[in-house]
Every structure is written in C-alpha cells, then in structure tokens.
Design an enzyme around this catalytic site. Structure first.
Site, short mmCIF file in Angstrom:
data_model
loop_
_atom_site.label_atom_id
_atom_site.label_comp_id
_atom_site.label_asym_id
_atom_site.label_seq_id
_atom_site.Cartn_x
_atom_site.Cartn_y
_atom_site.Cartn_z
N PRO A 152 2.87 -32.85 -12.14
CA PRO A 152 2.20 -33.19 -13.40
C PRO A 152 2.83 -34.36 -14.15
CG PRO A 152 3.42 -31.14 -13.60
CD PRO A 152 3.41 -31.49 -12.15
N ASN A 153 1.95 -35.14 -14.75
CA ASN A 153 2.29 -36.27 -15.62
C ASN A 153 2.84 -37.49 -14.87
OD1 ASN A 153 1.57 -34.95 -18.14
ND2 ASN A 153 3.33 -33.64 -17.77
N ARG B 218 4.22 -43.84 -19.39
CA ARG B 218 4.88 -42.63 -19.89
C ARG B 218 6.38 -42.87 -20.11
NH1 ARG B 218 6.43 -37.41 -16.14
NH2 ARG B 218 7.20 -36.13 -17.84
N TYR C 104 11.52 -43.23 -17.56
CA TYR C 104 10.95 -43.25 -16.21
C TYR C 104 10.69 -44.65 -15.66
CZ TYR C 104 10.31 -38.30 -17.22
OH TYR C 104 10.54 -36.98 -17.54
N ASN D 231 8.32 -34.31 -5.92
CA ASN D 231 8.70 -34.37 -7.32
C ASN D 231 7.71 -33.47 -8.06
OD1 ASN D 231 9.36 -34.83 -9.96
ND2 ASN D 231 9.27 -37.07 -9.84
N ALA E 134 7.67 -31.11 -14.30
CA ALA E 134 8.14 -29.98 -15.11
C ALA E 134 8.06 -28.65 -14.37
CB ALA E 134 7.33 -29.91 -16.41
N HIS F 185 11.12 -26.66 -13.07
CA HIS F 185 12.02 -25.84 -13.86
C HIS F 185 11.55 -24.39 -14.02
CE1 HIS F 185 13.66 -29.77 -14.50
NE2 HIS F 185 12.57 -30.18 -15.13
N ASP G 243 7.71 -20.30 -4.00
CA ASP G 243 7.25 -19.39 -2.95
C ASP G 243 6.44 -20.14 -1.89
OD1 ASP G 243 8.50 -17.26 -4.14
OD2 ASP G 243 6.68 -16.36 -4.97
N GLU H 194 13.75 -32.33 -2.78
CA GLU H 194 13.35 -32.40 -4.19
C GLU H 194 13.86 -33.70 -4.79
OE1 GLU H 194 14.79 -29.08 -6.57
OE2 GLU H 194 14.74 -30.32 -8.36
N HIS I 111 13.71 -36.52 -8.29
CA HIS I 111 13.36 -36.81 -9.68
C HIS I 111 13.75 -38.23 -10.00
CE1 HIS I 111 12.61 -32.60 -10.41
NE2 HIS I 111 13.72 -32.34 -9.75
N LEU I 112 12.93 -38.89 -10.76
CA LEU I 112 13.24 -40.25 -11.21
C LEU I 112 14.47 -40.23 -12.13
CD1 LEU I 112 9.54 -40.78 -12.00
CD2 LEU I 112 10.74 -42.38 -10.54
N SER I 113 14.44 -39.33 -13.09
CA SER I 113 15.52 -39.28 -14.08
C SER I 113 16.64 -38.36 -13.59
CB SER I 113 14.97 -38.75 -15.41
OG SER I 113 14.51 -37.42 -15.26
N ARG J 286 19.96 -34.59 -19.20
CA ARG J 286 18.92 -34.53 -20.24
C ARG J 286 18.97 -33.17 -20.95
NH1 ARG J 286 13.41 -36.41 -17.74
NH2 ARG J 286 12.91 -36.44 -19.96
N ARG K 106 16.17 -28.80 -18.31
CA ARG K 106 15.90 -29.57 -17.09
C ARG K 106 17.00 -29.40 -16.04
NH1 ARG K 106 11.45 -32.77 -18.66
NH2 ARG K 106 11.61 -33.29 -20.85
C1 DQA Z 1 10.90 -35.45 -13.58
C2 DQA Z 1 11.88 -34.65 -14.44
C3 DQA Z 1 11.19 -33.43 -15.06
O1 DQA Z 1 12.11 -32.72 -15.88
C4 DQA Z 1 10.02 -33.87 -15.90
O2 DQA Z 1 9.34 -32.74 -16.41
C5 DQA Z 1 9.09 -34.78 -15.17
C6 DQA Z 1 9.65 -35.83 -14.34
C7 DQA Z 1 11.53 -36.75 -13.04
O3 DQA Z 1 11.01 -37.30 -12.08
O4 DQA Z 1 12.54 -37.23 -13.60
O5 DQA Z 1 7.87 -34.69 -15.32
O6 DQA Z 1 10.55 -34.66 -12.45
#
Ligand code: DQA
Length: 148
Positions: A12-13, A20, A25, A76, A79, A82, A89, A100, A102-104, A109, A113
C-alpha cells in the site's frame, strides 16, 4: 535449482512514490523504480514481474499465485509489514524464498516500524537504501537457495 523468475510485489501507498513524503522516500516514481529493477534483473539474468496493490487480500492472492510461477519474491509490504499476519501466513504457505525490502530505514523511524511480523518468515530484510533496497534485495534473492 537457481532463481530464474522473480515477482516484485509492492504494497500500500507505494503507488504514490514520487509525490509521497519525498524527504523519506525520494522523488522516483514506482514506474521508474520498476524500470531500474527490470534493468538489474537483466544484468542478473532473471525474469522479473511486477505487482502493486493497496489491498491486503489482493497481496495475499498475488503471493499465492507465485507458487509454481516464480522462484522467489522481493516484497515491500509497506505498512502491512508491521501487522499483517495474513501476509505472513501467505509467505509461510507458499514456502518460496522472500526478501523483505524497504526504501526507508524502518529501524530509525517511529517505534512501530521497528517490528516486522514478516521478517521471521523471510530470507532476510534490506532497508534504508532508497530504491536501491530493491536492487540489493533482487541480488540477494538471485543467490538464495530456492527451498526453505
Ligand atoms: C516502507 C516502510 C513502511 O513502514 C511504510 O509503512 C511504507 C513504506 C518503506 O519502503 O520504507 O509504506 O515499507
């Protein structure tokens, strides 16, 4: 067996990348990031397919569909990382190697997270390198064993 086909799954997002929270990011769009991943996949000699959804169920369905169609996943989950036991599952259910990403740097943070409910069922976690996290994740996956 070596990794030949890889699914890149964005949660998501991440479709909002580019606009964003650029301070967190960066300014690259998801399409631009996917193009960089596709270029890296060509260098590594793997086939990459791409998927993004904002819905937990769609992500679960896409992870299930990986069984028998790809050899591993770069994920990725945004959210959902978490708190989604359903995605965790799904990863356990298919038994394919998942990296797994993540950009950040999620550990630098907010405290919520820092926990990933997915990490224990993934091969490993790469975070904090911006879009390069995906490239590093793909490289890591390309060298990972295909059975867990
Ligand atoms: C994220 C980190 C997550 O905590 C956040 O909710 C995201 C992006 C990242 O790529 O840094 O949506 O997965």
């Amino acid at each position: 067996m070596t990794i030949k086909r890889v699914a890149i799954i964005h949660g998501p997002n991440l479709d909002m990348l580019g606009t964003r929270e650029p301070g967190v990011y960066g300014r690259k769009t998801l399409d631009e990031i996917n193009a960089d991943i596709a270029a890296e996949a060509r260098i590594l000699g793997v086939e990459a397919e791409f998927f993004q959804s904002n819905s937990e169920g769609d992500l679960v369905d896409r992870i299930h569909a990986c069984l028998g169609t790809v050899d591993g996943i770069v994920l990725n989950a945004g959210a959902y990382t978490h708190y989604s036991i359903a995605i965790r599952d799904a990863i356990s259910a298919i038994g394919l190697p998942v990296v797994e990403v993540h950009l950040s740097n999620v550990h630098a943070r907010e405290s919520f997270r820092r926990e990933s409910v997915l990490a224990p069922v993934c091969v490993g976690q790469i975070c904090g390198f911006g879009p390069r996290s995906y490239l590093l994740g793909l490289r890591a996956l390309a060298g990972a064993p295909t059975e867990r």
